[in-house]
Design an enzyme around this catalytic site. Structure first.
Site, PDB file in Angstrom:
ATOM      1  N   ARG A 144      -8.193  61.297  29.998  1.00 52.37           N
ATOM      2  CA  ARG A 144      -8.699  60.595  28.670  1.00 52.37           C
ATOM      3  C   ARG A 144      -8.337  61.634  27.309  1.00 52.37           C
ATOM      4  NH1 ARG A 144     -13.003  58.519  32.071  1.00 52.37           N
ATOM      5  NH2 ARG A 144     -12.524  56.400  32.274  1.00 52.37           N
ATOM      6  N   LYS A 166       1.426  60.901  15.718  1.00 55.10           N
ATOM      7  CA  LYS A 166       2.135  59.726  16.098  1.00 55.10           C
ATOM      8  C   LYS A 166       2.506  60.118  17.596  1.00 55.10           C
ATOM      9  CE  LYS A 166       2.471  56.657  12.307  1.00 55.10           C
ATOM     10  NZ  LYS A 166       3.588  55.825  11.469  1.00 55.10           N
ATOM     11  N   GLU A 208      15.666  62.056   7.133  1.00 56.01           N
ATOM     12  CA  GLU A 208      14.010  62.113   7.150  1.00 56.01           C
ATOM     13  C   GLU A 208      13.613  63.072   5.974  1.00 56.01           C
ATOM     14  OE1 GLU A 208      12.040  60.325   8.523  1.00 56.01           O
ATOM     15  OE2 GLU A 208      12.689  59.514  10.415  1.00 56.01           O
ATOM     16  N   LYS A 250       4.216  65.452   4.417  1.00 51.20           N
ATOM     17  CA  LYS A 250       3.677  64.711   5.506  1.00 51.20           C
ATOM     18  C   LYS A 250       2.250  65.130   5.706  1.00 51.20           C
ATOM     19  CE  LYS A 250       4.327  62.542   9.304  1.00 51.20           C
ATOM     20  NZ  LYS A 250       5.114  61.939  10.512  1.00 51.20           N
ATOM     21  N   GLU A 260      -2.860  55.226   9.303  1.00 50.18           N
ATOM     22  CA  GLU A 260      -1.747  54.281   8.437  1.00 50.18           C
ATOM     23  C   GLU A 260      -2.494  53.089   7.806  1.00 50.18           C
ATOM     24  OE1 GLU A 260       2.285  54.688   9.767  1.00 50.18           O
ATOM     25  OE2 GLU A 260       2.694  52.390   9.386  1.00 50.18           O
ATOM     26  N   ARG A 264       0.161  56.099   4.124  1.00 47.56           N
ATOM     27  CA  ARG A 264       1.076  56.650   5.376  1.00 47.56           C
ATOM     28  C   ARG A 264       2.261  55.799   5.454  1.00 47.56           C
ATOM     29  NH1 ARG A 264      -0.160  59.835  10.776  1.00 47.56           N
ATOM     30  NH2 ARG A 264       1.766  60.046  11.516  1.00 47.56           N
ATOM     31  N   ASN A 268       7.412  55.055   5.993  1.00 44.43           N
ATOM     32  CA  ASN A 268       8.357  54.097   7.007  1.00 44.43           C
ATOM     33  C   ASN A 268       9.430  53.320   5.989  1.00 44.43           C
ATOM     34  OD1 ASN A 268       7.031  54.125   9.671  1.00 44.43           O
ATOM     35  ND2 ASN A 268       5.206  52.999   8.637  1.00 44.43           N
ATOM     36  N   HIS A 271      12.489  51.939   7.569  1.00 46.21           N
ATOM     37  CA  HIS A 271      12.353  51.829   9.009  1.00 46.21           C
ATOM     38  C   HIS A 271      12.213  50.524   9.455  1.00 46.21           C
ATOM     39  CE1 HIS A 271      11.696  56.101   8.602  1.00 46.21           C
ATOM     40  NE2 HIS A 271      11.165  56.087  10.033  1.00 46.21           N
ATOM     41  N   HIS A 275      14.409  49.903  12.291  1.00 48.29           N
ATOM     42  CA  HIS A 275      13.841  49.730  13.734  1.00 48.29           C
ATOM     43  C   HIS A 275      14.598  48.568  14.275  1.00 48.29           C
ATOM     44  CE1 HIS A 275      10.395  52.218  13.465  1.00 48.29           C
ATOM     45  NE2 HIS A 275      11.232  53.045  13.770  1.00 48.29           N
ATOM     46  N   HIS A 289      18.232  57.554  15.312  1.00 48.90           N
ATOM     47  CA  HIS A 289      17.065  57.113  14.564  1.00 48.90           C
ATOM     48  C   HIS A 289      17.253  57.246  13.086  1.00 48.90           C
ATOM     49  CE1 HIS A 289      12.971  56.097  13.036  1.00 48.90           C
ATOM     50  NE2 HIS A 289      13.232  57.244  12.537  1.00 48.90           N
TER      51      HIS A 289
HETATM   52  N1  GLY Z   1       7.080  58.753  10.823  1.00 47.75           N
HETATM   53  C1  GLY Z   1       6.090  58.166  10.114  1.00 47.75           C
HETATM   54  C2  GLY Z   1       4.878  58.585  10.231  1.00 47.75           C
HETATM   55  O1  GLY Z   1       4.614  59.566  10.971  1.00 47.75           O
HETATM   56  O2  GLY Z   1       3.893  58.171   9.630  1.00 47.75           O
END
Ligand code: GLY
Length: 391
Positions: A144, A166, A208, A250, A260, A264, A268, A271, A275, A289
């Site tokens: 956990r 993430k 990025e 960041k 998010e 946040r 993206n 993306h 994606h 990516h």
């Molecule tokens: N790569 C996008 C984020 O970490 O929110």
């Protein structure tokens, strides 16, 4: 817009200008009791053992890495842990996006359990985004939740995926669809490991870096336009500036919106398109990516122009920057793109995590350095745009 850092009340920047291995640049991610430091500098692998031992005395560690990183750098990290008196084992997985799978997650969890990693122990994610996401997710669900340290070895992981918690794996339905938010205890960005990074991976990570300029910092985008070659030549001062500015933004965004629900989502940019391409390409070497989102960001600007959100021609400026960096910028740059249809792309894009009650949500742009969350795209508009772009 100037750098958001000057407006941050949570993010605490110290020692911003130091570039030596003795005094790495330090950025704090402000998340209350889950706050942590990002250190950026040379020689950090050698210091990892000492830093980890002082963070969590007596903890046992499992290093999770991939075959490529292990071949260059595992001995250095192991020597550092040994000299700090840390008991550890290493799990070496195949390199590549296919490792972010249920199979490898299950294998890794069994290894961690067989190493008797307990709640007070640590997982060390030592690799690029794939290893960071997989090892972080395994740490989040093992017993956990156990703590983990990120030692990112790719530019992409240093400026993006190792920061912000993430974690996750891919599904056949799409990228990163299974995962959890789980913040690391510490992030060590050693500049020296970038010297062995494959140039294609470096370029993909650079996409990025540019993203931060495009979403919130036009000044940084201009700086990158004038200093791109210095960054690619790994000149310390330029490299530290690029990584530090990216990590600081960041950290600021994650401190403001960890899960998010708002700002946040801006991270993206490119993306939703990206994606979609990655899912159609099967998450392998066909399209990395960073390459997918470079194409995605050019498309996001062009789509924004078509919707009247920003002035015409900005996508050409963005495209020129990525092209000069040797990145792909058009759907036609993707190997065997002829297999794609609008239906296939829209189908994959609908699996995006930003979809709300079935509606696509895009990150679009009002200007370079001014990205916005946009919920008013009708599917016909998207289809019409993709039809043109696939022509
Ligand atoms: N790569 C996008 C984020 O970490 O929110």
């Amino acid at each position: 817009m100037s750098s958001p850092i000057s407006h941050s009340t949570e993010t605490n920047l110290k020692e911003q200008n130091s570039t030596t291995s003795e005094t790495p640049t330090l950025i704090n991610v402000g998340l209350g009791e889950r706050s942590y430091d990002i250190l950026i500098g040379g020689g950090l692998l050698d210091q990892a053992g000492e830093r980890i031992a002082s963070l969590r005395p007596q903890a046992k560690c499992t290093i999770v890495t991939d075959e490529t990183v292990a071949s260059f750098h595992l001995k250095t990290l192991e020597a550092s842990l040994t000299s700090a008196g840390i008991s550890f084992k290493a799990v070496v997985l195949p390199a590549g996006e296919a490792t972010k799978s249920f199979d490898k997650l299950s294998y890794l969890l069994d290894e961690l359990l067989s190493h008797e990693i307990e709640r007070g122990d640590l997982v060390i994610a030592f690799g690029g985004g794939v290893i960071g996401d997989l090892a972080g997710f395994a740490a989040s669900i093992l017993r956990r939740g156990v703590d983990f340290v990120q030692i990112p070895t790719s530019l992409l992981a240093q400026v993006d995926s190792s920061v912000g918690g993430k974690t996750g794996i891919n599904s056949s339905y799409g990228k990163n669809l299974i995962g959890a938010f789980h913040q690391p205890l510490l992030v060590l960005c050693d500049l020296d490991v970038l010297k062995t990074l494959d140039p294609r991976q470096f370029k993909a990570g650079y996409a990025e870096v540019v993203k931060y300029g495009l979403i919130k910092d036009a000044e940084f985008f201009n700086w990158l336009s004038n200093n791109r070659e210095r960054v690619f030549n790994l000149e310390t001062e330029a490299l530290v500036h690029a990584i530090q500015t990216s990590c600081a933004m960041k950290a600021y965004v994650v401190s403001a919106d960890e899960k998010e629900h708002g700002v946040r989502a801006l991270l993206n940019l490119g993306h939703t398109f990206g994606h979609g391409f990655e899912a159609l390409c099967g998450y392998g070497d066909r399209l990395l990516h960073g390459e997918a989102i470079a194409i995605g960001m050019v498309l996001a600007f062009e789509f924004s122009e078509g919707l009247g959100l920003c002035e015409k021609g900005l996508h050409e400026e963005v495209e020129a920057h990525f092209k000069a960096a040797g990145l792909p910028t058009r759907i036609q740059d993707i190997p065997a793109y002829e297999e794609f249809s609008v239906d296939m792309l829209v189908d994959k894009m609908r699996q995006d995590k930003k979809v709300e009650r079935g509606n696509l949500v895009f990150i679009l742009a009002k200007a370079i350095g001014d990205a916005v969350v946009y919920r008013d795209v009708r599917e016909e508009q998207l289809r019409e745009f993709l039809n043109l772009k696939l022509d």
